[in-house]
Design a protein around this motif. Structure first.
Motif, short mmCIF file in Angstrom:
data_model
loop_
_atom_site.label_atom_id
_atom_site.label_comp_id
_atom_site.label_asym_id
_atom_site.label_seq_id
_atom_site.Cartn_x
_atom_site.Cartn_y
_atom_site.Cartn_z
N PHE A 60 -5.45 -6.32 10.44
CA PHE A 60 -6.27 -5.31 9.77
C PHE A 60 -7.39 -5.96 8.94
O PHE A 60 -8.51 -5.45 8.90
CB PHE A 60 -5.42 -4.39 8.89
N SER A 61 -7.09 -7.06 8.30
CA SER A 61 -8.12 -7.78 7.53
C SER A 61 -9.24 -8.26 8.44
O SER A 61 -10.43 -8.17 8.08
CB SER A 61 -7.50 -8.97 6.79
N GLU A 62 -8.88 -8.76 9.59
CA GLU A 62 -9.90 -9.21 10.55
C GLU A 62 -10.73 -8.03 11.03
O GLU A 62 -11.96 -8.13 11.14
CB GLU A 62 -9.26 -9.93 11.73
N LEU A 63 -10.08 -6.91 11.32
CA LEU A 63 -10.83 -5.72 11.73
C LEU A 63 -11.80 -5.28 10.64
O LEU A 63 -12.93 -4.87 10.94
CB LEU A 63 -9.86 -4.59 12.09
N LEU A 64 -11.37 -5.37 9.39
CA LEU A 64 -12.28 -5.06 8.27
C LEU A 64 -13.48 -6.01 8.25
O LEU A 64 -14.61 -5.59 8.02
CB LEU A 64 -11.54 -5.16 6.93
N LEU A 82 -9.68 3.57 6.47
CA LEU A 82 -8.45 3.69 7.26
C LEU A 82 -7.70 2.37 7.31
O LEU A 82 -6.48 2.31 7.08
CB LEU A 82 -8.77 4.18 8.66
N TYR A 83 -8.41 1.28 7.61
CA TYR A 83 -7.78 -0.04 7.68
C TYR A 83 -7.21 -0.44 6.32
O TYR A 83 -6.10 -0.98 6.23
CB TYR A 83 -8.77 -1.10 8.14
N THR A 84 -7.97 -0.18 5.27
CA THR A 84 -7.51 -0.52 3.92
C THR A 84 -6.24 0.25 3.58
O THR A 84 -5.30 -0.30 2.99
CB THR A 84 -8.62 -0.24 2.89
N HIS A 85 -6.18 1.50 3.97
CA HIS A 85 -4.99 2.31 3.71
C HIS A 85 -3.78 1.76 4.49
O HIS A 85 -2.66 1.74 3.97
CB HIS A 85 -5.25 3.78 4.07
N GLN A 86 -4.02 1.29 5.70
CA GLN A 86 -2.91 0.73 6.50
C GLN A 86 -2.36 -0.54 5.84
O GLN A 86 -1.15 -0.77 5.82
CB GLN A 86 -3.35 0.44 7.93
N ILE A 87 -3.25 -1.33 5.27
CA ILE A 87 -2.82 -2.54 4.55
C ILE A 87 -1.96 -2.13 3.35
O ILE A 87 -0.93 -2.74 3.07
CB ILE A 87 -4.03 -3.38 4.13
N LYS A 88 -2.37 -1.07 2.66
CA LYS A 88 -1.59 -0.57 1.52
C LYS A 88 -0.21 -0.10 1.98
O LYS A 88 0.81 -0.39 1.34
CB LYS A 88 -2.35 0.58 0.85
N LEU A 89 -0.16 0.63 3.09
CA LEU A 89 1.13 1.09 3.63
C LEU A 89 2.03 -0.09 4.00
O LEU A 89 3.25 -0.04 3.77
CB LEU A 89 0.91 1.99 4.84
N LEU A 90 1.44 -1.13 4.57
CA LEU A 90 2.23 -2.31 4.94
C LEU A 90 2.80 -2.98 3.69
O LEU A 90 3.96 -3.43 3.70
CB LEU A 90 1.37 -3.29 5.75
#
Length: 126
Positions: A60-64, A82-90
């Motif tokens: 996700f960091s790379e996608l960002l 969206l990607y940042t939120h997924q990192i938070k969920l992880l």
């Protein structure tokens, strides 16, 4: 320090036909590593759970990092959130051993992968 997802995929892939294929592979990696993280939550294997959550977070960091805000406009900004939120969920899944957070990440990644394939299928048909 954890390795860069793009670098890891370049090492592991025999050939990447295009940047579009790389994005597809990154989404597939999210699904694969998330499934492993969930498995190790179930098995109560903290070390492997953390390893696979970190690998998923790296993607996700790379996608960002590769978002193109000039060309992507509103879509790039949406994906950033969206990607940042997924990192938070992880991170929450990691702290709480919460499989439902991983399920949410996997659902989002599946949706992104399907949409990406659809977009690229239409691009190739032109």
């Amino acid at each position: 320090m954890r390795g860069n997802a793009y670098h890891l995929y370049q090492q592991n892939a025999v050939s990447i036909e295009s940047p579009a294929k790389l994005i597809e592979m990154l989404y597939e990696g999210i699904l694969r590593f998330s499934a492993q993280a969930k498995r190790y939550i179930e098995l109560d294997d903290i070390e492997k759970k953390i390893y696979y959550i970190n690998k998923t977070t790296d993607i996700f960091s790379e996608l960002l990092n590769i978002l193109d805000y000039d060309r992507g406009g509103e879509v790039a900004h949406y994906l950033s959130g969206l990607y940042t939120h997924q990192i938070k969920l992880l991170a929450q899944a990691n702290i709480r051993n919460d499989e439902t957070k991983i399920d949410t990440v996997m659902r989002v990644a599946r949706g992104l992968l399907e949409a990406w394939r659809e977009i690229n299928h239409h691009e190739l048909a032109r």
